[in-house]
Design a protein around this motif. Structure first.
Motif, short mmCIF file in Angstrom:
data_model
loop_
_atom_site.label_atom_id
_atom_site.label_comp_id
_atom_site.label_asym_id
_atom_site.label_seq_id
_atom_site.Cartn_x
_atom_site.Cartn_y
_atom_site.Cartn_z
N ASN A 173 0.96 -1.27 -0.03
CA ASN A 173 0.15 0.06 -0.07
C ASN A 173 0.70 1.27 0.08
O ASN A 173 2.03 1.15 -0.20
N PHE A 177 -0.95 4.99 4.36
CA PHE A 177 -1.98 4.08 4.31
C PHE A 177 -2.63 4.00 6.11
O PHE A 177 -3.52 4.03 6.21
N GLU A 178 -1.19 3.91 6.80
CA GLU A 178 -1.74 3.60 8.23
C GLU A 178 -1.22 5.03 8.87
O GLU A 178 -1.32 5.07 10.16
N GLY A 191 -4.56 9.58 1.46
CA GLY A 191 -5.06 8.84 2.66
C GLY A 191 -5.36 7.54 2.50
O GLY A 191 -4.75 6.75 1.93
N LYS A 192 -6.59 6.92 2.89
CA LYS A 192 -7.22 5.78 2.59
C LYS A 192 -7.18 5.34 1.26
O LYS A 192 -7.35 4.18 0.85
N HIS A 454 -14.28 1.16 -0.01
CA HIS A 454 -13.04 0.79 0.45
C HIS A 454 -11.70 1.15 -0.51
O HIS A 454 -11.44 0.55 -1.21
N GLU A 456 -9.01 2.33 -0.16
CA GLU A 456 -7.67 1.72 0.28
C GLU A 456 -7.22 0.40 -0.29
O GLU A 456 -6.27 0.16 -0.69
N ARG A 457 -8.28 -0.22 -0.96
CA ARG A 457 -8.33 -1.40 -1.90
C ARG A 457 -7.54 -1.29 -3.21
O ARG A 457 -7.16 -1.96 -3.83
#
Length: 624
Positions: A173, A177-178, A191-192, A454, A456-457
């Motif tokens: 990622n 991401f975190e 961001g995400k 989602h 982030e995927r």
């Protein structure tokens, strides 16, 4: 196993007819109408495509010929014209397949002690170079954080480190991401909402550009957006397009290790994995040599050059035949693999992407049954999506219809099988003006559009629409795993449960098989939405565009004159190749968002020739 004519005939006997099938009486209190799109025909098409006789539809595999025969047979029956190479139904896609021989050996050395790594329980690794054998003896391991070089974002994980003869260990990622509020990287990569920098394809190729012998990514389910079983499903079997020099974009060894292996590796190297992840979220991060750590690999590789095929059909336009609207899905799945609990070895690819292909067929039938469109409509069914979007990438680099006058690409890749829903989930929402067209179509059904739950995927970079999007063509992507729909029965909770169950248990697994208990009324409504949008576009003079702020807007604008639109000044920042796309197809021009920079191609790289429009687009139009 190759399908005999008798076996093909048996499969075709399962095919849906072109005539409408009366819908079953439903007791649902909401509107579940899907116009000319039939849930029953969708199911019948998927039943054929998921049949074990097609052997999991691997590119170049024993089921390819039967798959092509079925899809082209349905296109013919619908009344479409062929739109492939030399007046045929297909476009040849030259590929090379690399198969890791059984029982590969991997050894991890830490703190002076060597131990074998279990494959595939602890490591899955392969090569995408056409070599007969990979043999690496104790290559040093270097932690390179997220493995990102993004000068336009002020980010460089490599800091000029020499990776020759070394293996890069990389986090999955994006760097943010975190990240938590207050950290320097917070929001720097969206961001995400994942960027292309978070994709494993990019990370492997970026490591190769920095001279790494190998690249190993640490698997974490949240960051990868899929479990370890999905990594294992590849069976260390990889494909690539034929290249003059694969070493430019592929390290010799690439793969994944489990989180447990990574934790142990860092601990025995005197480091804490979680603390190193935090350090990697700083722009000041520098690569770290994992003290006393080395990886060995020894396995044979069977390299085979194969020719797979994209499938293309056209319904010529009556007034503006050189403009084209594209409806697309991918026909390939993962072929044969390890047996599951039911001793099934076929990865049937029913939902992924048999339903998408069935959707293309249904939209084709609907178009032919309606008054002929003013613009041409292209129906594309790609090969090798599961191997890195290779079929669509090959088409985008060698288009049979000019991308400058491709109005839009509407892609289906996994549609939900859980019944009617109050909404449709859109992946990549907010990118272009097609969103409004989809919302208008959904409103006619009494439904709404919900953005990908989602981002982030990185699903917006994981489907075939991306191959033309990064070249400027506006797109819509419907992907059932983008988030749970608000189901009529059970609501969002039931929709999320469907997504979770499918991705955890059946995604790329044998259990992704046709099921007579599916409720495809919701999928039929989703397909009907794309039919509505595509039909409006095909009978319009309008040109969808990317929204302000989209990375593709300036790129599309450069081809304005081809669409009869005012020219725009050249961008201040060159439209360089997208990270990871350099040389994706030998001789192909790679294009991408402004500001994303890459080294120039080598002097020996062949130059792409201009592509002429497909003759089918200029063919005399049949009278109505």
């Amino acid at each position: 196993m190759r399908l005999t004519p008798l076996a093909l005939a048996a499969l075709f006997a399962l095919a849906p007819t072109a005539a409408p099938i009366p819908a079953k009486a439903q007791s649902s209190p909401v509107n579940t109408a899907s116009g000319p799109i039939s849930a029953e025909r969708l199911s019948a098409d998927v039943k054929v495509l998921a049949d074990k006789g097609l052997a999991g539809r691997a590119p170049g595999g024993p089921g390819e010929a039967g798959t092509i025969a079925y899809i082209t047979g349905q296109f013919k029956a619908a009344g479409l014209k062929p739109a492939g190479d030399k007046g045929g139904w297909t476009q040849a896609v030259p590929l090379v397949r690399m198969e890791v021989a059984p029982d590969p050996k991997f050894t991890l050395t830490t703190a002076g002690a060597a131990k074998p790594l279990g494959a595939p329980s602890e490591i899955v690794a392969w090569t995408q170079r056409p070599v007969a054998k990979v043999k690496i003896a104790n290559a040093p391991l270097v932690f390179v954080g997220y493995g990102v070089t993004a000068p336009e974002r002020g980010w460089d994980d490599f800091k000029g480190v020499d990776l020759k003869g070394k293996i890069a260990v990389i986090l999955i990622n994006d760097p943010d991401f975190e990240a938590q509020p207050g950290e320097p990287v917070f929001g720097k990569f969206g961001g995400k909402a994942a960027t292309y920098y978070g994709r494993w394809i990019y990370k492997f190729e970026e490591a190769a550009r920095h001279g790494a012998l190998g690249a190993i990514i640490v698997h974490e389910t949240a960051g990868a957006a899929y479990p370890w079983t999905t990594v294992v499903a590849s069976n260390a079997d990889s494909y690539d397009v034929v290249r003059p020099d694969a070493a430019i974009v592929h390290p010799l060894l690439q793969g994944w290790i489990t989180l447990a292996v990574a934790n142990d590796l860092f601990h025995k190297s005197g480091l804490d994995y979680d603390r190193m992840k935090i350090q990697a979220r700083s722009p000041a991060f520098k690569p770290v040599l994992l003290k006393g750590a080395a990886l060995g690999a020894d396995f044979a590789v069977k390299t085979t050059k194969i020719t797979s095929h994209n499938i293309l059909a056209i319904l010529p336009g009556t007034k503006r035949p050189l403009d084209s609207v594209m409806i697309a899905a991918h026909w390939d799945a993962f072929g044969i693999g390890a047996p599951d609990f039911a001793h099934d070895t076929v990865r049937h690819g029913a939902a992924d992407d048999g339903i998408g292909v069935a959707g293309v067929l249904e939209i084709a039938r609907a178009f032919v049954a309606a008054p002929k469109p003013q613009r041409s409509v292209i129906f594309a069914v790609w090969t090798a999506e599961e191997r890195g979007l290779l079929g669509s990438e090959y088409y985008a680099a060698h288009p049979l219809f000019p991308l400058e006058t491709t109005v839009a690409n509407l892609t289906m890749d996994v549609l939900q099988t859980a019944g009617p829903s109050h909404d449709v989930v859109l992946v990549g929402a907010g990118q272009d003006t097609l969103d409004a067209d989809l919302a208008k179509a959904a409103a006619k059904q009494g439904r709404t559009v919900t953005p990908d739950a989602h981002p982030e995927r990185a699903l917006n970079y994981r489907a075939d629409h991306f191959s033309v999007a990064k070249r400027g063509v506006p797109t819509l992507l419907l992907m059932g795993i983008g988030g749970g729909p608000d189901l009529v029965v059970g609501g969002r909770e039931a929709g999320d449960r469907w997504v979770s169950n499918y991705t955890a248990n059946c995604y790329h697994q044998p259990c992704d098989d046709w099921n007579p208990l599916w409720d495809l009324r919701g999928a039929a409504q989703d397909v009907a939405l794309l039919y509505d949008v595509s039909r409006s576009l095909a009978n319009s003079k309008a040109w969808p565009d990317w929204n302000t702020g989209s990375e593709w807007k300036d790129l599309r604008a450069q081809s304005n004159p081809a669409r009869g639109l005012p020219p725009v000044p050249p961008p201040l920042v060159p439209l360089n190749a997208l990270p990871g796309a350099l040389g994706v197809v030998a001789g192909a021009p790679a294009v991408a968002p402004p500001g994303m920079r890459m080294p120039p191609p080598p002097a020996s790289a062949p130059v792409a020739k201009p592509v002429a429009p497909n003759p089918a687009a200029k063919a005399p139009l049949p009278k109505k």
